[in-house]
Design an enzyme around this catalytic site. Sequence first.
Site, short mmCIF file in Angstrom:
data_model
loop_
_atom_site.label_atom_id
_atom_site.label_comp_id
_atom_site.label_asym_id
_atom_site.label_seq_id
_atom_site.Cartn_x
_atom_site.Cartn_y
_atom_site.Cartn_z
N HIS A 44 -6.29 36.48 62.69
CA HIS A 44 -5.37 37.61 62.96
C HIS A 44 -4.16 37.50 63.00
O HIS A 44 -3.68 36.14 63.51
CB HIS A 44 -6.14 38.27 64.12
CG HIS A 44 -5.74 39.50 64.50
ND1 HIS A 44 -4.53 39.95 65.14
CD2 HIS A 44 -6.48 40.68 64.38
CE1 HIS A 44 -4.42 41.20 65.22
NE2 HIS A 44 -5.50 41.62 64.89
N GLU A 75 -4.34 43.64 57.05
CA GLU A 75 -3.59 44.51 58.34
C GLU A 75 -2.12 44.21 58.21
O GLU A 75 -1.69 43.04 58.78
CB GLU A 75 -4.40 43.79 59.60
CG GLU A 75 -5.43 44.01 59.70
CD GLU A 75 -6.09 43.74 61.19
OE1 GLU A 75 -6.85 44.85 61.60
OE2 GLU A 75 -5.67 42.67 61.77
N GLY A 124 -1.06 48.17 66.13
CA GLY A 124 -0.78 48.79 67.33
C GLY A 124 0.42 49.53 67.65
O GLY A 124 0.96 49.90 68.45
P1 PGA Z 1 -4.87 48.47 66.27
O1 PGA Z 1 -5.33 46.93 66.01
O2 PGA Z 1 -5.89 49.30 65.61
O3 PGA Z 1 -4.58 48.50 67.59
O4 PGA Z 1 -3.51 48.67 65.54
C1 PGA Z 1 -6.12 46.52 64.76
C2 PGA Z 1 -6.13 45.01 64.70
O5 PGA Z 1 -5.36 44.42 65.45
O6 PGA Z 1 -7.00 44.36 64.42
#
Ligand code: PGA
Length: 224
Positions: A96, A145, A151
């Site tokens: 991540h 991502e 976020g």
């Molecule tokens: P988010 O996070 O949905 O809060 O944007 C996704 C993630 O970090 O896997």
Amino acid sequence: MKNIWIIANWKSNKTIAEGLDWVSKVGPNIPKKENLKVVICPTFSSLSEIKKIIQVNGFPIMLGAQDLSPYPIGAYTGAESAFLLKDLIDLSILGHSERRKNFSEDDEMIAKKAEQANESKIIPLVCVQGEETLVPQGCNMIAYEPIWAIGSGNPDTPESANKVAGTFIQKHGDQLEVIYGGSVNSRNVAGFVTQQNISGVLIGNASLDADEFIKICQIASENF
Ligand code: PGA
């Protein structure tokens, strides 16, 4: 028919009691559909209690970890090895962007983690931040991502995510399942799960609220 994965990443949130409360609300409300795969990734400290409540109630929920050790069992203080986690989890998020940034993880370490996961029959779900990110060997599931979408309340568009997913599939073969993550919620999930190259969503913030998560699962199951 492809699978649709709805994966909750709780990050460093929720006590054991809060996690159990969430599961007891969400578990009975997950639509029963064979291709809908719902996974929760809580903290390590909650895994075994959450596993118990899922099993006792027969909820259609799989469990995942948010990370695992690049090493096997042995003298690695503080590490959670795949071999020891395999009785608890089906999948592990790896690489991540928060781990790459805050814990200095690089592609080499992430590849070792993926290898450990595979040896213990845990699905390695490797997060890629863009088309240039390396996909380790033996990895059949990735989460695209983009860092700016995490976020931020500012997701990538479904069309752009679909295009990136298509590029990865072209490069690595069509057994590769590509998940999208970054500001997914009940208002935008339908747009992502209806894309041809996208096999689900990885959800941070919006997964913390049980009602919102139920809504996401219901909308997703009606849209594929
Ligand atoms: P988010 O996070 O949905 O809060 O944007 C996704 C993630 O970090 O896997």
